[in-house]
Design an enzyme around this catalytic site. Sequence first.
Site, PDB file in Angstrom:
ATOM      1  CG  ASP A 197      -2.565 -14.124   5.236  1.00 59.21           C
ATOM      2  OD1 ASP A 197      -3.323 -14.726   4.445  1.00 59.21           O
ATOM      3  OD2 ASP A 197      -2.216 -12.943   5.069  1.00 59.21           O
ATOM      4  NE  ARG A 205      -3.914  -2.233   2.266  1.00 62.37           N
ATOM      5  CZ  ARG A 205      -3.914  -3.559   2.056  1.00 62.37           C
ATOM      6  NH1 ARG A 205      -2.766  -4.211   1.904  1.00 62.37           N
ATOM      7  NH2 ARG A 205      -5.043  -4.231   2.008  1.00 62.37           N
ATOM      8  NE  ARG A 251      -1.762 -19.879   2.391  1.00 57.86           N
ATOM      9  CZ  ARG A 251      -1.500 -18.580   2.534  1.00 57.86           C
ATOM     10  NH1 ARG A 251      -2.292 -17.831   3.283  1.00 57.86           N
ATOM     11  NH2 ARG A 251      -0.455 -18.039   1.948  1.00 57.86           N
ATOM     12  CD  GLN A 269      -5.674 -10.098  -1.675  1.00 56.56           C
ATOM     13  OE1 GLN A 269      -6.267 -10.651  -2.601  1.00 56.56           O
ATOM     14  NE2 GLN A 269      -4.585 -10.608  -1.134  1.00 56.56           N
TER      15      GLN A 269
HETATM   16  C1  S3P Z   1      -4.280  -8.987   2.281  1.00 56.27           C
HETATM   17  C2  S3P Z   1      -5.533  -9.506   2.441  1.00 56.27           C
HETATM   18  C3  S3P Z   1      -5.806 -10.940   2.649  1.00 56.27           C
HETATM   19  C4  S3P Z   1      -4.540 -11.718   3.004  1.00 56.27           C
HETATM   20  C5  S3P Z   1      -3.370 -11.309   2.163  1.00 56.27           C
HETATM   21  C6  S3P Z   1      -3.079  -9.829   2.339  1.00 56.27           C
HETATM   22  C7  S3P Z   1      -4.135  -7.538   2.059  1.00 56.27           C
HETATM   23  O1  S3P Z   1      -6.339 -11.484   1.452  1.00 56.27           O
HETATM   24  O2  S3P Z   1      -4.761 -13.104   2.870  1.00 56.27           O
HETATM   25  O3  S3P Z   1      -2.211 -12.050   2.522  1.00 56.27           O
HETATM   26  O4  S3P Z   1      -3.000  -7.016   2.170  1.00 56.27           O
HETATM   27  O5  S3P Z   1      -5.158  -6.885   1.794  1.00 56.27           O
HETATM   28  P1  S3P Z   1      -7.931 -11.456   1.136  1.00 56.27           P
HETATM   29  O6  S3P Z   1      -8.342 -10.084   0.888  1.00 56.27           O
HETATM   30  O7  S3P Z   1      -8.057 -12.327  -0.100  1.00 56.27           O
HETATM   31  O8  S3P Z   1      -8.568 -12.101   2.333  1.00 56.27           O
END
Ligand code: S3P
Length: 443
Positions: free
Chosen positions: A326, A33, A357, A176
Site C-alpha cells: 500500500d 479483523r 495505482r 485478503q
Molecule cells: C489488506 C491486504 C492487502 C492491502 C489492503 C489490506 C488486508 O490487500 O492492499 O490494503 O488487510 O488483508 P491484498 O490482499 O489484495 O494484497
Amino acid sequence: MSGHGPAQPMTARRSGPLRGRAEIPGDKSISHRSLILGAMAVGETRISGLLEGQDVIDTATAMRAFGAEVIQHGPGDWSVHGVGVGGFAEPSEVIDCGNSGTGVRLVMGAMATSPITATFTGDASLRKRPMGRVTDPLGLFGTRAYGRKGGRLPMTIVGAADPVPVRYTVPMPSAQVKSAVLLAGLNAPGETVVIEREATRDHSERMLRGFGAELTVEAGPEGQVITLTGQPELRPQTVAVPRDPSSAAFPVCAALIVEGSEILVPGVSRNPTRDGLYVTLLEMGADIAFENEREEGGEPVADLRVRASALKGVEVPPERAPSMIDEYPILSVVAAFAEGATVMRGVKELRVKESDRIDAMARGLEACGVRIDEEEDMLTVHGMERVPGGATCATHLDHRIAMSFLVLGMAADIPVSVDDGSPIATSFPAFRNLMVGLGADLS
Ligand code: S3P
C-alpha cells in the site's frame, strides 16, 4: 456506503517545516479483523483504538447484518457481542462494503461456510475489482458465487451447508485471499491449509490464535504452510488496535521531503510483514530513528523521529512488495525528490487496488513534471532537485492516491490539487487536520 457524495477538491501548497507529534489512527487491517473475529466469538469482545474510517464502519454495519451486536461506546472504543463460529444469521439486506476490498473479501470468507445467502456490493471503485480470487478458493469449500462478468460485484454468495476443509495455494501475494480462506476454514470440519509462496501481512494468523483458534505456520518447499483446525469456539478478546503504519507513511514521507521538518510519530507498528517502506526509506538515506521499541496490542511498535533528509534513489527488490504494497504511491512521491532513479519492480498487484495505482501515480507525476517509466509490473521514478508540481491529479476514488499527491504538493514549487479528496475518509479521516497541525498548507 456505495453512494459517493460530491467530489471534494483539495490543494496542497509548498509548506514551511513540519513540526510536532503525529498521532496516527488505528490500523485498518487489524480494525476489520477485530470486528469480524469479535462477531465470530461467543460473548463480548472489547476494542480500543478502532479506526473509524468509512471502510471499517462498513464492516461494522456488515457484522450487525449477520447478527452480531456492534456498539460504539466512545471514540475508538467499541464492543462486539459475537454469535460464534457458524452462528451468522442471514442478512435481510444487501451488504454494502463501500470502498473496501478488505471488508468485502474477509466478510465473504467469514460467511462462506454457513448455510446462508448474502448479496454484496460496493462503490464504483469496489465494483470494478476482481472477486474471483476469493470466490475461487471459497468454491472448494462448497460455496457458490453469482456475480457480474469477470467476478465483479454485486455478487451473491450461497454459503456451503456441508463445508469440506480445503488445501489451497494462494496464486498471488494477497493477505485478503489468505484471510478469506482461513475465515471460511473456521466453520469447516478438520484442517484447512493455506500455502503462501510469499509471506503477506500476518494479522489474521496472530489474531486467530489470540481468539483461541489452533493455527500453525511452518516453512515448506512451496512456501509458508498455514494450518487451521476448524470449528473452534472462539473466545472474546480485549483488542488494543495498534496505529497504522500505512497511514503513518504520509506524515513520515512529508517530513522527509519538506525542508527543515522534524516530527515524532508515536507507536507505529513495526510488524515485519508491514515494514517494507521503512526499510526502503532507510536505504534511501532517510533520517528516521526508531525510539522506545516495545510491544502494543500484540504488535512490535516504535516511536518514529523523522527529520527532512537528502535522499537517493534505490532499486526496491520485488520480494519486498507484499510488505509495502500500500506504500508504493507515497514512495513514488518521495522518489521524485530523491537523487537518481527509484525502480519499483514486481508491483502488478497495484493495478487491482482501489484504483490502478501504477497508472494513477504515473499520470499524476508526469502532470507534475516528473519523468517516469512504466511497465505492466514496474514503475521507475526519476528524481529531481526541484519538483515543479502545478497539476490537478485524478484520484479515482483512491484514498492513498489522494494523500500521496497532497504530500507532493507540500514540497513542490507550484501548488498541487487533487480532483477529489473525499476518499481519504475511508482510511484516515483525520489526515487534513493532522497535517495542518504539523504545519502543512492544505486547503
Ligand atoms: C489488506 C491486504 C492487502 C492491502 C489492503 C489490506 C488486508 O490487500 O492492499 O490494503 O488487510 O488483508 P491484498 O490482499 O489484495 O494484497
